[in-house]
Write an enzyme that holds these catalytic residues in place. Sequence first.
Site, PDB file in Angstrom:
ATOM      1  N   ASP A 482       3.904   0.661  18.837  1.00 15.17           N
ATOM      2  CA  ASP A 482       4.962  -0.265  19.345  1.00 15.17           C
ATOM      3  C   ASP A 482       5.945   0.481  20.043  1.00 15.17           C
ATOM      4  OD1 ASP A 482       6.060  -2.756  20.288  1.00 15.17           O
ATOM      5  OD2 ASP A 482       5.595  -3.688  18.128  1.00 15.17           O
ATOM      6  N   ASP A 552       3.865 -10.990  23.515  1.00 14.93           N
ATOM      7  CA  ASP A 552       4.167 -11.591  22.345  1.00 14.93           C
ATOM      8  C   ASP A 552       4.125 -12.972  22.553  1.00 14.93           C
ATOM      9  OD1 ASP A 552       4.488  -9.534  20.892  1.00 14.93           O
ATOM     10  OD2 ASP A 552       6.890  -9.600  20.884  1.00 14.93           O
TER      11      ASP A 552
HETATM   12  C1  GLA Z   1       6.852  -6.285  18.479  1.00  8.60           C
HETATM   13  C2  GLA Z   1       5.602  -6.679  18.948  1.00  8.60           C
HETATM   14  C3  GLA Z   1       4.868  -7.939  17.907  1.00  8.60           C
HETATM   15  C4  GLA Z   1       5.123  -7.308  16.411  1.00  8.60           C
HETATM   16  C5  GLA Z   1       6.505  -7.057  16.370  1.00  8.60           C
HETATM   17  C6  GLA Z   1       6.531  -6.413  14.869  1.00  8.60           C
HETATM   18  O1  GLA Z   1       7.703  -7.438  18.843  1.00  8.60           O
HETATM   19  O2  GLA Z   1       5.410  -7.133  20.257  1.00  8.60           O
HETATM   20  O3  GLA Z   1       3.516  -8.156  18.320  1.00  8.60           O
HETATM   21  O4  GLA Z   1       4.168  -6.243  16.457  1.00  8.60           O
HETATM   22  O5  GLA Z   1       7.120  -5.993  17.305  1.00  8.60           O
HETATM   23  O6  GLA Z   1       8.143  -5.982  14.698  1.00  8.60           O
END
Ligand code: GLA
Length: 749
Positions: A482, A552
């Site tokens: 990420d 997300d």
């Molecule tokens: C990002 C990702 C999410 C999750 C969060 C965790 O926003 O897109 O899917 O993994 O971080 O902090």
Amino acid sequence: MGITFYEKERIFKLDTPNTTYLIGIVGKLGFFGHIYYGKKLNGIEGAWELLRVDEDDPSLWDEEAKYRVLFLNRFPTEYSSHGVGDYRESSIRVRTKQGHNAVLLTYHSHRIIEGKPPLEGLPATFGQEGKSDVTTLIITCVDKVLNLKAELYYSVFADTDAIARSVRITNENSEAIYLEKVMSGCLDMENKDFEILSMHGSWFRERYLERKKLGHGKYSVSTTRGGNCHQEHPFMALLAQGANQTMGEVYGFNFVYSGNFLIQAELDQMDSVRVVVGIHPEDFCWKLEPGEAFQAPEMIMTYSSQGLDAMTHSFHKLYKKHIIRSPYRDKKRPILINSWEAAYFDYDEKKLLDIARESAKLGIEMLVVDDGWFGNRYDDNRALGDWYVNEEKLKGGLKYLADEVNKLGMKLGIWMEPEMISPDSDLYRAHPDWAIAIPGRKPSRHRNQYVLDISRKEVRDHIMDMICKVLSSANISYVKWDMNRPLSDLGSAALPPDRQGELYHRFILGLYEMQQRLLDEFPDLLLENCSSGGGRFDPGMLYFSPQIWCSDNTDAIDRLIIQEGTALVYPLSAIGAHVSVCPNHVTGRTTPFDTRGVVALAGTFGYELDVTKLTEEEKEQIKIQTAYYHKLNDLVREGDYYRLASYWQNGTHDCFQVCSPDRRKSLVFYVQVKNPVSFPYQLSRQIRLRGLNEDALYVVKELDLTKEDESDDQQGGKALNGGVLMNGGLNFDWMWGDFQAKLFYLEQV
Ligand code: GLA
């Protein structure tokens, strides 16, 4: 197929299966210009006329020609100059020790080679192993005043209508020179009354399509955020007048890079169009010592004479065959369940194992432990950089968890965010200078975190050592990588003052090196890239990971638009899509469980929910969906994608199709977002299909995702003619209510 140099005419002809690209060298001074890009040509007779230059134009022969400025400002060049009379967008700009900026590159020599050399430190397209399916033209040009050499690379693919371009600059001077701008490609062409199709968005709203007229002046998509970008996307298409999904001319541009980019189209006084693609020049300055070279990333160009569908097919094919390297590329990925929306930071090993136990019963194949398993990470304010297991939270560590999960027949995956550092972390306390920052200025925080200076080798090594240790400590099959904030306050404690302008690009080179090391050490690892959802969906990342988390926002209805934009360029096999609970955590919207399943089945497929809290009926549906995934995923992954109707455009329904390359099998995905009550007496809808054999008979079967499928593939369907389905349409009833989905399976008999 391939590349031919016509010596007498001094024309290069670059051919892909259905397209031709022509470059011509003209005059004594070595100008080389763009002649043609379009439908495949069988000959080049008459092509010269298209350059619209008079061979006797003094500017082609004499540096002191009376109207050199006029000439430079209209010549359709292959790589635009700076500061000598072409006032359209430049492709390159330098700063010499004496403070001058001008560059004019003219033809010196060329080579045509089989294959395609890799780009040092950068992701790039490649030929398939054992096949001679790519040919490369390298045009060497020089600026004689600067002693600067530029090599322009053009690679054509035998199986795909795409051309990959990049540029390598070498300083052949005896003193250093600063590159302030190096675009990867430039394309000058006639205006065809173009419209621009681009993508914009934000967190939760990635890659929304936008179409507008190209007027005079400049229109660009770009980012200067250092990469993390939901707002604009490194893609642009130019659609000639009248072009649509299936008809008309479309030029598509995409950039194989994950950092700052600029794609710009400019319509000038002559009604000519110039497109440039490359690293965004803002805050970019690269010092080249004598003898040193700079490699610009690769840009992709496609041309389609049959609308957007054909453009999409070229991009998909190119990325499926020539950029994704993962051993998972042609395989079904394990159906995963991710802990994020299930528990956020609130979990321990017991909770995770409860989820895993329940999941295993339903056909889910991998548990992914998202954010929160390391250091002191009880919330999003701390511990990035402390890549060791929090054994207070996960008793027995990842080893115990992996062993237990493996006993259930499932795999284990973990989340990490290696490019970041929390001010509240052991790492920051030990190495405050490892954060990107400008001396004397407090760096701006985002999600309470700073960005690590991964342009530094010792930083990369330290982080990767920690990460590799974690991955070696347990049987971990998957990593979600990420990146949750954009770059700001650009300053590196390790770079000298005149190299600070290299930081943005060095950061990205560092990222690529880290991901390469991960894959070298763990070749069987399934890597999924992610950036606050879908903020880092680009072909550069696809070189490292066969899939990327798309957004997300897991709301099935919003995902229709997000996935439509994404699938315009990237294959469905790369689109991370999960089923989550309702009301959806982002939108508060409630949609049927089977609709969520249909939308996620058009991607990598998985779950993002606490399965232990579901009703028996919902769990039953998961069993059905996971069974369907196994049945349908080969087709979704390998099939050709057709966009049939767009909810983004019509506001009521969405429809797309995948067809096996041999056209014998197909899936039609349909979502009725709103029941169109304005047509109360029209009981059914007809959708014209594509990609089938006109003369063949297909058994068309509606799949019921709420019930187990016990019949064989052709049982219970209707036999319909391919021509009827494509020219007339597939006819089906409206559904009562909103957010309803249908999925049809077609197989030739
Ligand atoms: C990002 C990702 C999410 C999750 C969060 C965790 O926003 O897109 O899917 O993994 O971080 O902090």
